[in-house]
Enzyme design. Sequence first.
Site, PDB file in Angstrom:
ATOM      1  N   ASN A 292       0.659  -1.080   0.020  1.00  0.00           N
ATOM      2  CA  ASN A 292      -0.051  -0.111  -0.112  1.00  0.00           C
ATOM      3  C   ASN A 292       0.946   1.389   0.054  1.00  0.00           C
ATOM      4  O   ASN A 292       1.992   1.198   0.460  1.00  0.00           O
ATOM      5  CB  ASN A 292      -1.156  -0.107   1.135  1.00  0.00           C
ATOM      6  CG  ASN A 292      -0.351  -0.082   2.317  1.00  0.00           C
ATOM      7  OD1 ASN A 292       0.488  -0.844   2.722  1.00  0.00           O
ATOM      8  ND2 ASN A 292      -0.990   0.836   3.479  1.00  0.00           N
TER       9      ASN A 292
ATOM     10  N   GLU B 113       0.093   5.162   0.891  1.00  0.00           N
ATOM     11  CA  GLU B 113      -0.807   6.427   1.226  1.00  0.00           C
ATOM     12  C   GLU B 113      -0.511   7.646   0.646  1.00  0.00           C
ATOM     13  O   GLU B 113       0.592   7.746   0.022  1.00  0.00           O
ATOM     14  CB  GLU B 113      -0.874   6.329   2.641  1.00  0.00           C
ATOM     15  CG  GLU B 113      -1.192   5.135   3.463  1.00  0.00           C
ATOM     16  CD  GLU B 113      -1.252   5.212   5.124  1.00  0.00           C
ATOM     17  OE1 GLU B 113      -2.023   4.285   5.510  1.00  0.00           O
ATOM     18  OE2 GLU B 113      -0.746   6.192   5.642  1.00  0.00           O
TER      19      GLU B 113
ATOM     20  N   GLU C 152      -3.121  -4.697  -3.312  1.00  0.00           N
ATOM     21  CA  GLU C 152      -3.693  -5.342  -4.487  1.00  0.00           C
ATOM     22  C   GLU C 152      -3.680  -4.241  -5.682  1.00  0.00           C
ATOM     23  O   GLU C 152      -3.454  -4.877  -6.842  1.00  0.00           O
ATOM     24  CB  GLU C 152      -5.254  -5.532  -4.226  1.00  0.00           C
ATOM     25  CG  GLU C 152      -5.107  -6.402  -2.917  1.00  0.00           C
ATOM     26  CD  GLU C 152      -5.459  -5.808  -1.556  1.00  0.00           C
ATOM     27  OE1 GLU C 152      -5.876  -6.485  -0.694  1.00  0.00           O
ATOM     28  OE2 GLU C 152      -5.218  -4.544  -1.393  1.00  0.00           O
TER      29      GLU C 152
ATOM     30  N   CYS D 165     -10.899  -4.132  -3.908  1.00  0.00           N
ATOM     31  CA  CYS D 165      -9.504  -4.902  -4.268  1.00  0.00           C
ATOM     32  C   CYS D 165     -10.256  -6.305  -4.338  1.00  0.00           C
ATOM     33  O   CYS D 165      -9.827  -6.929  -5.399  1.00  0.00           O
ATOM     34  CB  CYS D 165      -8.604  -4.787  -3.114  1.00  0.00           C
ATOM     35  SG  CYS D 165      -7.918  -3.271  -3.028  1.00  0.00           S
TER      36      CYS D 165
END
Length: 135
Positions: free
Chosen positions: A49, A51, A62, A96
């Site tokens: 991930n 951010e 994902e 996702c």
Amino acid sequence: MSEQVHGDPWPRLLSAAREVMRRAYAPYSRFRVGAAALVDDGRLVVGCNVENAAYGVTLCAECGLVSALHAGGGGRLTDFVCVNGTGEVVMPCGRCRQLLFEHGGADLRLLTASGVRSMAQVMPDAFGPDDLDAG
């Protein structure tokens, strides 16, 4: 050739997901996620991930994984896992799950906290590309 033909893919996928999770950029939520999957040609793809200060444009692990899938030549996902910041298996969020269905289909296998599940089990009656063709 898919690794599942040659044995259990989960140790390799868990190791890769945990490794890439350490590279996640999560300064706001501190919730790191790593994802790993096998492709039908045997490749391993990963994502973490990323951010952003504008939370709505955060990229899930994902998303990075599917981008790596296509950057590496495309194909279909066959086996998938994602982990949190302590390395525990977690389920993909709803957005996702839809993304994974699009790129792995109903037969995509996910390692979940309650065992291996097909995408068909995770998302029964899922909406996908075939529904758009139906008119």
